[in-house]
Design an enzyme around this catalytic site. Structure first.
Site, PDB file in Angstrom:
ATOM      1  N   LYS A   1       0.804  -1.216   0.130  1.00 22.03           N
ATOM      2  CA  LYS A   1       0.036   0.000   0.001  1.00 22.03           C
ATOM      3  C   LYS A   1       0.945   1.148  -0.052  1.00 22.03           C
ATOM      4  O   LYS A   1       1.585   1.421   0.897  1.00 22.03           O
ATOM      5  CB  LYS A   1      -0.757   0.183   1.368  1.00 22.03           C
TER       6      LYS A   1
ATOM      7  N   GLY B   1      -8.651   9.064   9.385  1.00 22.33           N
ATOM      8  CA  GLY B   1      -9.280   9.166  10.541  1.00 22.33           C
ATOM      9  C   GLY B   1     -10.201  10.112  10.873  1.00 22.33           C
ATOM     10  O   GLY B   1     -10.729  10.281  11.993  1.00 22.33           O
TER      11      GLY B   1
ATOM     12  N   ALA C   1      -9.735   5.184   3.896  1.00 26.12           N
ATOM     13  CA  ALA C   1      -9.660   6.635   4.656  1.00 26.12           C
ATOM     14  C   ALA C   1     -11.048   7.174   4.792  1.00 26.12           C
ATOM     15  O   ALA C   1     -11.840   7.272   3.733  1.00 26.12           O
ATOM     16  CB  ALA C   1      -8.445   7.412   3.914  1.00 26.12           C
ATOM     17  N   GLY C   2     -11.312   7.448   5.694  1.00 27.28           N
ATOM     18  CA  GLY C   2     -12.474   8.414   6.175  1.00 27.28           C
ATOM     19  C   GLY C   2     -13.859   7.585   6.558  1.00 27.28           C
ATOM     20  O   GLY C   2     -14.837   8.118   6.839  1.00 27.28           O
TER      21      GLY C   2
ATOM     22  N   ASN D   1      -9.654   1.573   9.495  1.00 30.07           N
ATOM     23  CA  ASN D   1      -8.941   1.334  10.530  1.00 30.07           C
ATOM     24  C   ASN D   1      -9.513   1.708  11.840  1.00 30.07           C
ATOM     25  O   ASN D   1      -9.959   1.101  12.982  1.00 30.07           O
ATOM     26  CB  ASN D   1      -7.459   1.833  10.729  1.00 30.07           C
TER      27      ASN D   1
END
Length: 269
Positions: A100, A161, A188-189, A210
């Site tokens: 990644k 995040g 992401a997000g 995550n």
């Protein structure tokens, strides 16, 4: 074969959920959350874990025991040299050519640097890596990455995040339509299972989550929730979701509407 089965980077998986491994309260919770989610791929930051002194420790043993595919990332890298060096180290440590690729261009939004990202991708593809580039939803950057040899793209939903979900659904739909045969993963997000479901409903092949799991009150239950959301979103996409429309349409057709005529007669006396 199920709706979740897919081929990615030369490997067959039964889950379209990817999980990050940072910020969990403990290794035990991390392990339980991954198992509850059913995720087949986990991302690991070599730089972050090395900085915390965990490289080669129980952390790696925990990941290996799960039997999942490891996707190393270059989190924290800001230059092409940093990213390429970290990638080579990760390939040696994890014995995988998957990567990644992150090259951060802005410290406040953690937005990827488009020019350095493409340059690093070109270098790493030539060196035999299967590059998963973390990018914005920009079509021009996407095309440059495809020209560089990337077979997988990872556009963000929102800043890392932030938990904002899909900030620009139109752009994500456009990207999906432009590259119907490319593997696209929203990265992401993502803050809620409903965000993941929405991404899969748009036709995206998977999502990477995550913080939303790691920082939940109960990461194990949240991991399971995301696993179910991804499955529901994929099934909805395959089934064909109902398009929105401006006017109402009765769900139960009525032939002749006799009650309407009766009501009119009664009204007019």
């Amino acid at each position: 074969m199920t709706a979740l089965n897919w081929e990615i980077g030369g490997r067959s998986l039964t889950s379209r959920l990817l999980l990050g491994t940072a910020r969990y309260p403990s290794l035990t919770v991390l392990q339980q959350a991954i198992r509850a989610s059913g995720a087949g791929i986990v991302t690991v930051s070599l730089r972050r874990e090395s900085a915390e002194g965990r490289a080669g420790s129980q952390f790696w043993a925990t990941i290996k025991d799960l039997g999942v595919h490891v996707l190393p990332n270059t989190a924290g890298c800001k230059t092409v040299k940093e990213a390429v060096t970290t990638a080579e180290m990760a390939r040696e440590v994890f014995e995988t050519s998957w990567l990644k690729l992150e090259v951060i261009g802005d410290d406040y939004t953690l937005q990827p640097h488009p020019f350095l990202l493409v340059e690093a991708a070109e270098t790493l593809v030539r060196r035999g890596f299967e590059v998963f580039p973390y990018m914005t939803e920009d079509l021009v950057v996407a095309e440059r990455l495809v020209q560089a040899g990337c077979r997988i793209l990872m556009p963000w939903g929102a800043p890392i995040g932030s938990g904002q979900g899909l900030n620009n659904p139109w752009a994500l739909r456009t990207l999906r339509a432009r590259y119907p045969n490319l593997t696209l993963i929203v990265d992401a997000g993502i803050g809620k299972p409903s965000h993941a479901l929405q991404a899969l409903e748009l036709g995206y092949d998977g999502v990477l989550v995550n913080t939303a799991v790691a920082r939940a009150t109960d990461p194990v239950q949240m991991g399971r929730a995301f696993g179910l959301a991804v499955e529901a979103g994929r099934l909805a996409y395959l089934a064909g979701t109902m398009p929105p429309q401006d006017l109402a349409e009765p769900s139960t057709p009525v032939t002749g509407t006799p009650f309407w005529h009766s009501a009119q007669q009664e009204f007019h006396g």
